[in-house]
Design a protein around this motif. Structure first.
Motif, PDB file in Angstrom:
ATOM      1  N   LYS A 196      60.034  78.131  71.989  1.00  0.00           N
ATOM      2  CA  LYS A 196      58.862  77.772  72.792  1.00  0.00           C
ATOM      3  C   LYS A 196      57.838  76.937  72.007  1.00  0.00           C
ATOM      4  O   LYS A 196      57.296  75.970  72.553  1.00  0.00           O
ATOM      5  N   PRO A 197      57.528  77.292  70.753  1.00  0.00           N
ATOM      6  CA  PRO A 197      56.590  76.432  70.013  1.00  0.00           C
ATOM      7  C   PRO A 197      57.089  75.001  69.872  1.00  0.00           C
ATOM      8  O   PRO A 197      56.299  74.048  69.961  1.00  0.00           O
ATOM      9  N   GLY A 200      56.582  73.251  73.175  1.00  0.00           N
ATOM     10  CA  GLY A 200      55.183  72.916  73.398  1.00  0.00           C
ATOM     11  C   GLY A 200      54.746  71.699  72.607  1.00  0.00           C
ATOM     12  O   GLY A 200      54.100  70.786  73.136  1.00  0.00           O
ATOM     13  N   ALA A 265      49.166  73.371  76.382  1.00  0.00           N
ATOM     14  CA  ALA A 265      50.261  73.484  75.409  1.00  0.00           C
ATOM     15  C   ALA A 265      49.779  73.576  73.968  1.00  0.00           C
ATOM     16  O   ALA A 265      50.606  73.641  73.060  1.00  0.00           O
ATOM     17  N   GLN A 266      48.460  73.618  73.743  1.00  0.00           N
ATOM     18  CA  GLN A 266      47.966  73.595  72.373  1.00  0.00           C
ATOM     19  C   GLN A 266      48.368  74.847  71.588  1.00  0.00           C
ATOM     20  O   GLN A 266      48.573  74.785  70.380  1.00  0.00           O
ATOM     21  N   LYS A 267      48.492  75.988  72.287  1.00  0.00           N
ATOM     22  CA  LYS A 267      48.891  77.217  71.591  1.00  0.00           C
ATOM     23  C   LYS A 267      50.263  77.048  70.951  1.00  0.00           C
ATOM     24  O   LYS A 267      50.469  77.415  69.790  1.00  0.00           O
ATOM     25  N   TYR A 268      51.211  76.485  71.708  1.00  0.00           N
ATOM     26  CA  TYR A 268      52.551  76.279  71.170  1.00  0.00           C
ATOM     27  C   TYR A 268      52.557  75.169  70.127  1.00  0.00           C
ATOM     28  O   TYR A 268      53.323  75.218  69.165  1.00  0.00           O
ATOM     29  N   ILE A 270      50.107  74.392  68.000  1.00  0.00           N
ATOM     30  CA  ILE A 270      49.564  74.928  66.749  1.00  0.00           C
ATOM     31  C   ILE A 270      50.548  75.896  66.104  1.00  0.00           C
ATOM     32  O   ILE A 270      50.744  75.901  64.888  1.00  0.00           O
ATOM     33  N   SER A 271      51.188  76.737  66.928  1.00  0.00           N
ATOM     34  CA  SER A 271      52.139  77.707  66.373  1.00  0.00           C
ATOM     35  C   SER A 271      53.356  77.007  65.780  1.00  0.00           C
ATOM     36  O   SER A 271      53.918  77.469  64.784  1.00  0.00           O
ATOM     37  N   SER A 272      53.764  75.877  66.345  1.00  0.00           N
ATOM     38  CA  SER A 272      54.892  75.135  65.764  1.00  0.00           C
ATOM     39  C   SER A 272      54.522  74.541  64.421  1.00  0.00           C
ATOM     40  O   SER A 272      55.334  74.509  63.501  1.00  0.00           O
TER      41      SER A 272
END
Length: 280
Positions: A196-197, A200, A265-268, A270-272
């Motif tokens: 998912k990251p 995103g 999609a910023q959460k994914y 940043i997590s990527s």
């Protein structure tokens, strides 16, 4: 006390270094937004600036975009449709190719990876002519399919998903096979949630690329009603007249979808980046 003062100075400098790039990035957008509410005479006289001048503000430029025979809405619809379909298809197919290159061993695997990297290094302008001849042969000129089809397999996305899939545990695949899960089931039910990251982050980049794509739609599309926003807005500037006021208002509305995509999609994204920093 000395350490505390040094810490405050360090924090202040870091804050300053973070604020300055933000101001540099926000300034053009703020100037563009303010100019979109001003009449063309003021815009030509003073240019882009961040002085509000609220007494001059009006909605005439935005009203003109959707009235008086304007086809801005058609351009907007075309861009949204092309961006949505091409981004979704590119994420699906590119992730499947990248995942297979990372998780499976087959004859000619290194050759396929080499070709992916080779295509990444070839400018699109070199591939444009044979692609256009292919679209003519298939009858896809001046259609959504002609714009979308060459973009559904993106070499950068393939390489990105391959690198991300290399960090996924192979034990999950073995356990799923023991439980009787098919290879497609392993990908869609196990690996896709883990990626998912990556979806995103690459979704933002692919959407931005498709939304701003100018050259390929300009070559494929013919009629005015089929144009995308970058081409349509560029057509407002001509040797016979420059509608800078309408162009600026249309540009402001053009930026909004990308901002919305990034917000969701910023959460994914940043997590990527965090995952890449830890695993790299």
């Amino acid at each position: 006390m000395k350490n505390q003062s040094q810490g405050k100075w360090t924090s202040g400098l870091l804050l300053l270094f973070m604020i300055v790039p933000v101001i540099i990035a926000v300034f053009p957008l703020a100037a563009l937004t303010m100019a979109s509410f001003k009449p063309s005479t003021e815009l030509m006289r003073y240019g882009l600036n961040v002085y509000p001048q609220f007494e001059l503000w009006n909605l005439d430029n935005y009203v003109y975009l959707f009235t008086d025979g304007s086809i801005y809405f058609h351009w907007f619809k075309n861009s949204v449709l092309i961006t949505f379909i091409s981004t979704i298809l590119a994420l699906i197919f590119s992730s499947m190719v990248g995942y297979s290159l990372a998780m499976y061993r087959f004859k000619g695997q290194s050759i396929v990876l080499f070709l992916v990297l080779l295509i990444m290094m070839i400018p699109f302008e070199i591939l444009m002519l044979p692609l256009f001849r292919m679209m003519i042969g298939l009858g896809f000129v001046n259609t959504y399919t002609g714009v979308i089809l060459p973009m559904i397999i993106h070499p950068l996305a393939i390489f990105f998903f391959r690198q991300y899939a290399l960090s996924l545990p192979n034990d999950l695949m073995d356990a799923a096979r023991i439980d009787g899960c098919t290879e497609y089931g392993i990908f869609f039910r196990i690996m896709v949630p883990l990626m998912k990251p990556a979806y995103g982050a690459m979704g933002i980049l692919l959407a931005l690329f498709s939304w701003n794509n100018f050259l390929w739609p300009l070559v494929v599309l013919r009629t005015k009603e089929m144009l995308t926003l970058p081409i349509g807005l560029a057509g407002l500037l001509s040797p016979y007249g420059n509608n800078y006021d309408v162009l600026i208002a249309g540009s402001v509305l053009t930026v909004l979808p990308i901002i919305i995509v990034f917000i969701f999609a910023q959460k994914y994204f940043i997590s990527s980046l965090a995952a890449g920093a830890v695993k790299g």
